[in-house]
Design a protein around this motif. Structure first.
Motif, PDB file in Angstrom:
ATOM      1  N   SER A 110       0.816  -1.209   0.000  1.00 19.39           N
ATOM      2  CA  SER A 110       0.000   0.000   0.000  1.00 19.39           C
ATOM      3  C   SER A 110       0.854   1.266   0.000  1.00 19.39           C
ATOM      4  N   GLY A 111       2.180   1.105  -0.187  1.00 17.17           N
ATOM      5  CA  GLY A 111       3.050   2.271  -0.342  1.00 17.17           C
ATOM      6  C   GLY A 111       3.587   2.867   0.940  1.00 17.17           C
ATOM      7  N   LYS A 112       3.517   2.135   2.033  1.00 17.94           N
ATOM      8  CA  LYS A 112       4.028   2.642   3.305  1.00 17.94           C
ATOM      9  C   LYS A 112       5.444   2.106   3.540  1.00 17.94           C
ATOM     10  N   PRO A 113       6.348   2.940   4.094  1.00 13.11           N
ATOM     11  CA  PRO A 113       7.718   2.473   4.354  1.00 13.11           C
ATOM     12  C   PRO A 113       7.739   1.412   5.444  1.00 13.11           C
ATOM     13  N   VAL A 114       8.539   0.372   5.244  1.00 10.76           N
ATOM     14  CA  VAL A 114       8.638  -0.719   6.218  1.00 10.76           C
ATOM     15  C   VAL A 114      10.123  -1.038   6.448  1.00 10.76           C
ATOM     16  N   GLU A 115      10.391  -1.852   7.453  1.00  9.68           N
ATOM     17  CA  GLU A 115      11.770  -2.178   7.813  1.00  9.68           C
ATOM     18  C   GLU A 115      11.811  -3.563   8.440  1.00  9.68           C
ATOM     19  N   ALA A 116      12.859  -4.300   8.137  1.00 11.42           N
ATOM     20  CA  ALA A 116      13.031  -5.645   8.697  1.00 11.42           C
ATOM     21  C   ALA A 116      13.663  -5.543  10.073  1.00 11.42           C
ATOM     22  N   GLY A 117      12.843  -5.402  11.087  1.00  6.72           N
ATOM     23  CA  GLY A 117      13.337  -5.342  12.462  1.00  6.72           C
ATOM     24  C   GLY A 117      13.553  -3.917  12.934  1.00  6.72           C
ATOM     25  N   THR A 118      13.260  -3.688  14.203  1.00 11.84           N
ATOM     26  CA  THR A 118      13.469  -2.378  14.824  1.00 11.84           C
ATOM     27  C   THR A 118      14.709  -2.469  15.695  1.00 11.84           C
ATOM     28  N   ARG A 119      15.694  -1.637  15.414  1.00 12.95           N
ATOM     29  CA  ARG A 119      16.990  -1.760  16.083  1.00 12.95           C
ATOM     30  C   ARG A 119      17.273  -0.551  16.962  1.00 12.95           C
ATOM     31  N   GLY A 120      17.762  -0.833  18.170  1.00 14.69           N
ATOM     32  CA  GLY A 120      18.079   0.219  19.119  1.00 14.69           C
ATOM     33  C   GLY A 120      19.562   0.571  19.093  1.00 14.69           C
ATOM     34  N   GLY A 458       7.066  13.296  15.094  1.00 12.17           N
ATOM     35  CA  GLY A 458       7.134  14.307  14.046  1.00 12.17           C
ATOM     36  C   GLY A 458       7.202  13.720  12.650  1.00 12.17           C
ATOM     37  N   ASN A 459       7.136  12.407  12.558  1.00 10.64           N
ATOM     38  CA  ASN A 459       7.280  11.717  11.271  1.00 10.64           C
ATOM     39  C   ASN A 459       6.031  10.898  10.940  1.00 10.64           C
ATOM     40  N   LEU A 460       4.921  11.221  11.593  1.00 15.72           N
ATOM     41  CA  LEU A 460       3.733  10.375  11.515  1.00 15.72           C
ATOM     42  C   LEU A 460       3.196  10.260  10.088  1.00 15.72           C
ATOM     43  N   ALA A 461       3.168  11.366   9.350  1.00 14.12           N
ATOM     44  CA  ALA A 461       2.639  11.318   7.977  1.00 14.12           C
ATOM     45  C   ALA A 461       3.453  10.356   7.111  1.00 14.12           C
ATOM     46  N   ARG A 462       4.776  10.396   7.239  1.00  9.70           N
ATOM     47  CA  ARG A 462       5.625   9.489   6.450  1.00  9.70           C
ATOM     48  C   ARG A 462       5.422   8.043   6.878  1.00  9.70           C
ATOM     49  N   LEU A 463       5.213   7.810   8.162  1.00 15.11           N
ATOM     50  CA  LEU A 463       4.945   6.443   8.616  1.00 15.11           C
ATOM     51  C   LEU A 463       3.715   5.877   7.930  1.00 15.11           C
ATOM     52  N   TRP A 464       2.767   6.752   7.640  1.00 16.88           N
ATOM     53  CA  TRP A 464       1.531   6.340   6.975  1.00 16.88           C
ATOM     54  C   TRP A 464       1.647   6.411   5.449  1.00 16.88           C
ATOM     55  N   GLY A 465       2.846   6.698   4.933  1.00 15.55           N
ATOM     56  CA  GLY A 465       3.038   6.738   3.488  1.00 15.55           C
ATOM     57  C   GLY A 465       2.526   7.989   2.843  1.00 15.55           C
ATOM     58  N   LYS A 466       2.364   9.074   3.634  1.00 19.38           N
ATOM     59  CA  LYS A 466       1.899  10.347   3.089  1.00 19.38           C
ATOM     60  C   LYS A 466       3.086  11.302   2.980  1.00 19.38           C
ATOM     61  N   ALA A 515      -7.765  -3.158  22.359  1.00 17.14           N
ATOM     62  CA  ALA A 515      -9.030  -3.838  22.047  1.00 17.14           C
ATOM     63  C   ALA A 515     -10.037  -2.879  21.411  1.00 17.14           C
ATOM     64  N   ASP A 516      -9.879  -1.573  21.688  1.00 11.95           N
ATOM     65  CA  ASP A 516     -10.818  -0.584  21.152  1.00 11.95           C
ATOM     66  C   ASP A 516     -10.362   0.003  19.817  1.00 11.95           C
ATOM     67  N   ALA A 517      -9.138  -0.324  19.402  1.00 17.87           N
ATOM     68  CA  ALA A 517      -8.600   0.242  18.161  1.00 17.87           C
ATOM     69  C   ALA A 517      -8.881  -0.697  16.990  1.00 17.87           C
ATOM     70  N   LYS A 518      -9.155  -0.113  15.839  1.00 22.31           N
ATOM     71  CA  LYS A 518      -9.450  -0.897  14.643  1.00 22.31           C
ATOM     72  C   LYS A 518      -8.227  -0.903  13.716  1.00 22.31           C
ATOM     73  N   LEU A 519      -7.862  -2.080  13.262  1.00 20.93           N
ATOM     74  CA  LEU A 519      -6.750  -2.209  12.322  1.00 20.93           C
ATOM     75  C   LEU A 519      -7.208  -1.778  10.931  1.00 20.93           C
ATOM     76  N   VAL A 520      -6.434  -0.884  10.292  1.00 22.90           N
ATOM     77  CA  VAL A 520      -6.817  -0.408   8.962  1.00 22.90           C
ATOM     78  C   VAL A 520      -5.823  -0.843   7.881  1.00 22.90           C
ATOM     79  N   ASP A 521      -4.627  -1.288   8.271  1.00 24.65           N
ATOM     80  CA  ASP A 521      -3.653  -1.763   7.290  1.00 24.65           C
ATOM     81  C   ASP A 521      -2.586  -2.569   8.022  1.00 24.65           C
ATOM     82  N   SER A 522      -1.893  -3.428   7.286  1.00 22.74           N
ATOM     83  CA  SER A 522      -0.836  -4.236   7.913  1.00 22.74           C
ATOM     84  C   SER A 522       0.163  -4.692   6.857  1.00 22.74           C
TER      85      SER A 522
END
Length: 636
Positions: A110-120, A458-466, A515-522
């Motif tokens: 769906s055009g959203k940026p993804v990453e293989a693993g979250t690294r600290g 501050g990067n929320l729009a990019r997380l959503w692919g916007k 439990a109250d949140a709806k999943l819209v993409d994955s």
């Protein structure tokens, strides 16, 4: 056989005519200069585009980038393309990823940026921190603040790790009635707002975490004390001592030093599942103690960790490094990156000195389907994990004949699953970084979840692919990165089944508001056998940084978090970005030592981690004296 630059110039003169060199014009001098430069360049190949590969490429090239401006050539017959005495280099990086430079980050369907693993990025990452400075980047723009991490089990919140470096006496002890004030007085803190003092390890960690364990009794936590003696004995010992501990599993060690069953099951095992990606019964005791010491025991604030603030590791750090190495200051940094390519074969030949030498490498360009060949190579660095090593060695008979490489190719990797979940609303959590503990739904895996909308607010729009200019006013909810390690029990599931386990079971059990949140993409990414597995007895099979050694095959070196670094060992341990990066530096240093022109080698600087505390050093000295007459009966 290498042909001297002067001979090449003479041959060229015969071909184009001696008159071309009789009265040197500016154009002929330029041609001669270019010819000598090409002949004199060292040709290196780095196989693998992880932290080890980029560290190797940077170390091979950095002197080339930092060279002073070239002086103009005179008409003297003695040609010196680099009066500074620095070899020029051509470095080629080969990696199977389509774009290992981070220039084109992977996207979901769906055009959203993804990453293989979250690294600290932990406190003791001096070389990666120096990289940020070297690239002219602002740490505050690259990394988040150091954050808390929380552990959740089916019983609820188990523990929260504090940020030691930013703690005050009040934040640590203020919640303990009477006792907190008493300890604050002992520590000399007139007010609870004063900074928590830097105490000897592990005293500081013990006191600082007293109020942060919700369920685990102090008696169970205290059972960790026996492990400290083993850590001092192991890490302060010689190679033979380390080999004895490596033959044990961490589970055996925990039993022999009487760690409580509850401590192991509720805290230590979940920590290892997300730190070394296997349970204690499948991990080398040596590597477990190295990891626990480096991340949690070396200094009071060793466990402090921060994350990428905008985007991914690749586009925040790797991309600017790649631009520097490929473009440099004059448009030619010396690095060529071949993405979407796989090494087919590395061929060796025997030189006049009787030693083997890697001189040819062929690779498959997966996009064109063509097999290309590189010849007259001066050196190769294999910056590969176990899966990549197995692939290269199995298709390279010359390498396979050397036990060092065939043993390394026999080691297995760990399965990893990464997910991104997008919800219709923001979900508040106690910590942005979290660990799942003891859930049956994990099926033996270790699990983490990161609230990216909190870490990258501050990067929320990019997380959503916007792109930030979208007119859509739809509220952007939480973006959660979930990772499963040792994920063999989940790999056969369909993507939607894995998402269902997260949204219906794991996340709501940890934080009820999910439990109250709806999943819209994955998005789900599965990676089979990609992470190093430090199994019991694996130390002797792991590839040495020196490869087969300078007496056998001097121009092939190894890099990565799993390599044995020998005399070049660094303080960073375990599955660690810092250790992989440093191993690349040291592999390049070792390679240049044996291939650079005489008198021109200068090692790339490696920054050490902080020195061990005096208490640990004293413990090591006492232990050495005791063990000189006491048998080490708990090891094999």
């Amino acid at each position: 056989m290498m042909i001297a630059p002067e001979i090449l110039v003479s041959l060229f003169a015969i071909v184009v005519g001696a008159d071309a060199f009789a009265r040197p014009s500016s154009s002929s001098l330029s041609s001669r200069r270019r010819l000598v430069e090409i002949a004199a360049r060292k040709k290196y190949v780095v196989v693998g585009g992880g932290w080890g590969g980029w560290g190797a490429a940077e170390a091979l090239i950095d002197r080339h980038l930092a060279r002073p401006a070239r002086r103009s050539f005179s008409s003297s017959p003695s040609l010196h393309p680099h009066p500074s005495g620095i070899d020029d280099v051509d470095v080629t990086m080969i990696d199977a990823l389509p774009d290992p430079t981070g220039g084109k980050p992977p996207l979901s369907s769906s055009g959203k940026p993804v990453e293989a693993g979250t690294r600290g990025f932990w406190k003791d990452y001096p070389n990666i921190n120096a990289l940020v400075s070297r690239l002219g980047l602002d740490e505050d723009e690259i990394f988040t603040q150091f954050t808390n991490s929380s552990f959740y089990s089916p019983d609820g919140l188990e523990a929260t790790a504090p940020v030691f470096g930013e703690a005050t006496v009040g934040s640590i002890l203020g919640g303990i009635p009477v006792v907190g004030d008493a300890i604050g007085g002992i520590l000399g803190a007139s007010t609870l707002s004063r900074a928590f003092p830097d105490l000897p390890s592990p005293l500081g960690q013990v006191l600082a975490t007293v109020p942060y364990f919700e369920r685990l009794p102090i008696a169970d936590r205290a059972s960790m004390a026996g492990l400290l003696a083993a850590t001092i004995d192991c890490l302060g010992g010689d190679e033979s001592t380390k080999a004895q501990y490596d033959r044990m599993s961490a589970h055996e060690l925990f039993l022999r030093f009487r760690l409580s069953e509850r401590l192991v099951s509720d805290f230590v095992k979940p920590t290892l599942l997300v730190g070394l990606f296997k349970p204690p019964e499948e991990l080398s005791a040596l590597v477990v103690m190295e990891l626990l010491y480096y991340y949690a025991l070396a200094h009071q604030d060793s466990f402090d960790v921060r994350w990428i603030k905008n985007g991914t590791v690749s586009d925040s750090l790797i991309r600017p490094l790649a631009e520097r190495l490929t473009k440099g200051m004059d448009g030619d940094g010396g690095l060529k990156v071949l993405g979407g390519c796989r090494v087919k074969e590395i061929s060796l030949e025997r030189g006049e000195d009787g030693k083997l030498r890697a001189s040819r490498l062929s690779y498959l360009d997966t996009r064109s389907g063509k097999v290309e060949e590189m010849v007259d190579i001066d050196g190769i660095i294999l910056a590969l994990g176990c899966q990549g090593m197995q692939s290269v060695v199995s298709s390279s008979p010359d390498l396979a004949r050397l036990p060092v490489f065939s043993k390394a190719a026999s080691l297995k990797g760990i399965d990893v699953i990464s997910c991104r979940l997008y919800f219709d609303r923001r979900v508040a959590t106690r910590s942005p970084a979290n660990v799942f503990s003891r859930f049956d739904e994990l099926r033996g895996a270790g699990g983490t979840f990161f609230m990216l909308d909190q870490l990258q607010e501050g990067n929320l729009a990019r997380l959503w692919g916007k792109d930030g200019e979208d007119d859509d006013d739809t509220p952007l909810g939480s973006v959660v990165a979930c990772d499963f390690y040792n994920a063999g029990g989940l790999m056969s599931l369909k993507d939607e089944d894995i998402v269902s386990i997260l949204t219906n079971d794991l996340l709501p059990s940890a934080v009820s508001k999910f439990a109250d949140a709806k999943l819209v993409d994955s998005w789900v990414g599965k990676y089979s056998g990609v992470v190093s597995w430090f199994s019991p007895g694996s130390y002797a099979l792991r590839p040495p940084l020196e490869g087969a050694g300078n007496d056998i095959l001097p121009n092939v070196k190894c890099a990565g978090d799993w390599v044995r670094m020998g005399k070049r060992e660094h303080g960073a341990k375990g599955l660690c970005q810092e250790r992989a990066y440093v191993s690349g530096f040291e592999a390049a240093n070792s390679l240049m030592e044996v291939t650079a022109s005489p008198g021109k080698f200068k090692a790339h600087e490696v920054l050490p981690v902080r020195e061990d505390e005096m208490l640990f050093k004293a413990g090591v000295e006492v232990n050495r004296k005791v063990m000189s007459f006491l048998p080490r009966f708990w090891t094999r």
